[in-house]
Structure formats: structure tokens, C-alpha cells
Design an enzyme around this catalytic site. Sequence first.
Site, PDB file in Angstrom:
ATOM      1  N   LYS A  13       0.960  -1.100   0.153  1.00  0.00           N
ATOM      2  CA  LYS A  13       0.053  -0.035   0.104  1.00  0.00           C
ATOM      3  C   LYS A  13       0.844   1.399  -0.019  1.00  0.00           C
ATOM      4  O   LYS A  13       0.708   2.005  -0.799  1.00  0.00           O
ATOM      5  CB  LYS A  13      -0.877   0.020   1.068  1.00  0.00           C
ATOM      6  CG  LYS A  13      -1.859  -1.060   1.294  1.00  0.00           C
ATOM      7  CD  LYS A  13      -2.839  -0.913   2.682  1.00  0.00           C
ATOM      8  CE  LYS A  13      -2.138  -1.166   3.741  1.00  0.00           C
ATOM      9  NZ  LYS A  13      -1.628  -2.354   4.115  1.00  0.00           N
ATOM     10  N   ARG A  88      -9.522   1.540   9.392  1.00  0.00           N
ATOM     11  CA  ARG A  88      -9.064   0.201  10.212  1.00  0.00           C
ATOM     12  C   ARG A  88     -10.274  -0.669  10.362  1.00  0.00           C
ATOM     13  O   ARG A  88     -10.172  -1.766  10.513  1.00  0.00           O
ATOM     14  CB  ARG A  88      -7.883   0.324  10.911  1.00  0.00           C
ATOM     15  CG  ARG A  88      -6.426   0.677  10.252  1.00  0.00           C
ATOM     16  CD  ARG A  88      -5.481   0.682  11.483  1.00  0.00           C
ATOM     17  NE  ARG A  88      -4.435   1.301  10.907  1.00  0.00           N
ATOM     18  CZ  ARG A  88      -3.140   0.714  10.747  1.00  0.00           C
ATOM     19  NH1 ARG A  88      -3.111  -0.624  10.832  1.00  0.00           N
ATOM     20  NH2 ARG A  88      -2.117   1.255  10.446  1.00  0.00           N
ATOM     21  N   ARG A 127      13.170  -9.606   3.174  1.00  0.00           N
ATOM     22  CA  ARG A 127      13.837  -8.151   3.636  1.00  0.00           C
ATOM     23  C   ARG A 127      14.681  -8.486   4.597  1.00  0.00           C
ATOM     24  O   ARG A 127      15.840  -7.858   4.635  1.00  0.00           O
ATOM     25  CB  ARG A 127      12.671  -7.591   4.142  1.00  0.00           C
ATOM     26  CG  ARG A 127      11.872  -6.556   2.995  1.00  0.00           C
ATOM     27  CD  ARG A 127      11.199  -5.422   3.476  1.00  0.00           C
ATOM     28  NE  ARG A 127       9.952  -5.975   4.492  1.00  0.00           N
ATOM     29  CZ  ARG A 127       8.710  -6.245   4.275  1.00  0.00           C
ATOM     30  NH1 ARG A 127       8.560  -6.225   2.966  1.00  0.00           N
ATOM     31  NH2 ARG A 127       8.013  -6.544   5.239  1.00  0.00           N
ATOM     32  N   ARG A 136      13.477  -3.217  10.913  1.00  0.00           N
ATOM     33  CA  ARG A 136      12.756  -2.445  11.556  1.00  0.00           C
ATOM     34  C   ARG A 136      12.281  -3.640  12.876  1.00  0.00           C
ATOM     35  O   ARG A 136      12.143  -4.848  12.589  1.00  0.00           O
ATOM     36  CB  ARG A 136      11.247  -1.928  11.151  1.00  0.00           C
ATOM     37  CG  ARG A 136      11.240  -0.751  10.303  1.00  0.00           C
ATOM     38  CD  ARG A 136      10.012  -0.050   9.848  1.00  0.00           C
ATOM     39  NE  ARG A 136       8.875  -0.918   9.953  1.00  0.00           N
ATOM     40  CZ  ARG A 136       7.787  -1.075   9.440  1.00  0.00           C
ATOM     41  NH1 ARG A 136       7.858  -0.192   8.286  1.00  0.00           N
ATOM     42  NH2 ARG A 136       6.891  -1.926   9.405  1.00  0.00           N
ATOM     43  N   ARG A 147       0.163  -9.226  13.406  1.00  0.00           N
ATOM     44  CA  ARG A 147      -0.833  -7.968  12.637  1.00  0.00           C
ATOM     45  C   ARG A 147      -1.735  -8.451  11.745  1.00  0.00           C
ATOM     46  O   ARG A 147      -2.582  -7.930  11.573  1.00  0.00           O
ATOM     47  CB  ARG A 147       0.202  -6.974  11.919  1.00  0.00           C
ATOM     48  CG  ARG A 147       1.329  -6.339  12.826  1.00  0.00           C
ATOM     49  CD  ARG A 147       2.430  -5.704  12.148  1.00  0.00           C
ATOM     50  NE  ARG A 147       1.762  -4.472  11.605  1.00  0.00           N
ATOM     51  CZ  ARG A 147       2.463  -3.969  10.650  1.00  0.00           C
ATOM     52  NH1 ARG A 147       3.681  -4.335  10.039  1.00  0.00           N
ATOM     53  NH2 ARG A 147       1.784  -3.080   9.612  1.00  0.00           N
TER      54      ARG A 147
END
Length: 194
Positions: A13, A88, A127, A136, A147
Site C-alpha cells: 500500500k 481500519r 527483507r 525495523r 498483525r
Amino acid sequence: MNLVLFGPPGSGKGTQAKILQEGQGWPQLSTGDMLRAAIAAGTELGKKCKAIIDAGQLVSDEIVIGIISERYDQPDCAKGAIFDGFPRTIPQAEALDSMLKARDKQIDLVIELKVDDSVLISRVEARIAQSGGAARADDTPETLKARLEVYYKNTAPLLEYYKKQGKLVTVDGMAPIAEVTKAIAAVIEKAGSK
């Protein structure tokens, strides 16, 4: 045009919002970025948010809508905006609809980037492998799985909400970035010609 980019965490996104922002000139309204900016600017709303976040709590829908309203009233949003990471929940979507209606505006299009969970997890793993560790702290397969659970429980019901309004279009988010960009451009062009 006001549009919502929709999809699970890691679906692309943010990447697509930036491409749209550059190509169409619509600002990307990311609630996370706006909250951080309000806190950094020390606005009244920012101070309120900082206290809530520092206490380890979630910022209420009312405050988030307040921040979005403030941001949406800026001149660069006159021709529309890209909502990224918001709404959300259904109550947030209803509040956003009310806020826009008060300005004689609406959400014109909701684009869902459809990506299989297994692909999202392999993207995180790739990643991590590329960078020699998580870039991160929240970019791990375990965090992503948590999540995703929250996404399916709280956010996925919005798909039906927007489908009933006739605004939902699904794009294959597993295609290469350039192909996803092309598919989104075609959807926007079709929506704009109605």
C-alpha cells in the site's frame, strides 16, 4: 478523487500510495505519519496524542478523525487524497464518510491489494535476508502473523462495507510492482470516466 488503498500489512500500500502521489498529485494521508507530525509540531492534538501513546494506549477514533480532518483541509487535498492505513474499522469508515460528507466529498474508490499470507511472510523473510536482520523491530514473520490476525479480525470486514457501496475493486498485489501500478492506473482511469 479520494481513494483508500486497502490490504494486509506488507501488501504494498505504501509503495503504491507514493507512486500515485507522484503521478496524480494526490497527497498520501498516512495516519501514522500524521500522528508523528502532529506530535513533532507540538499541536494541541499532537500533545494529546503523545500523552496517550506514551501511556502505551491506542489513539481514539475521534482523535484520528480530528487529525485527518485537519490534514484533509490543507490546500493540497483540494483535488483528492489517498488514504493509507485508514480506515481500519467500520466505525472509522463511517466517521470518515461523515467527515467527507460535511465537505461535500466522498470516498470514490477503494482498491484492495490482494496478497496471500504466505507471500507476505516470504517478503518479510526476504527483507531480513537482504539486510542481514530486521530493518525495523516490527518487521519479523512473528510480528507480521500477529498483525495479520488483527487485520482479518478488525479491518477485513471493511471490504464488505465498501463492496455494498459499489466502491471496491480488487487488484492482484502479488504481481511485480510495475504491473500492480499499471492495474491501479487502469482502475482509476475507469472510475474517473464514470
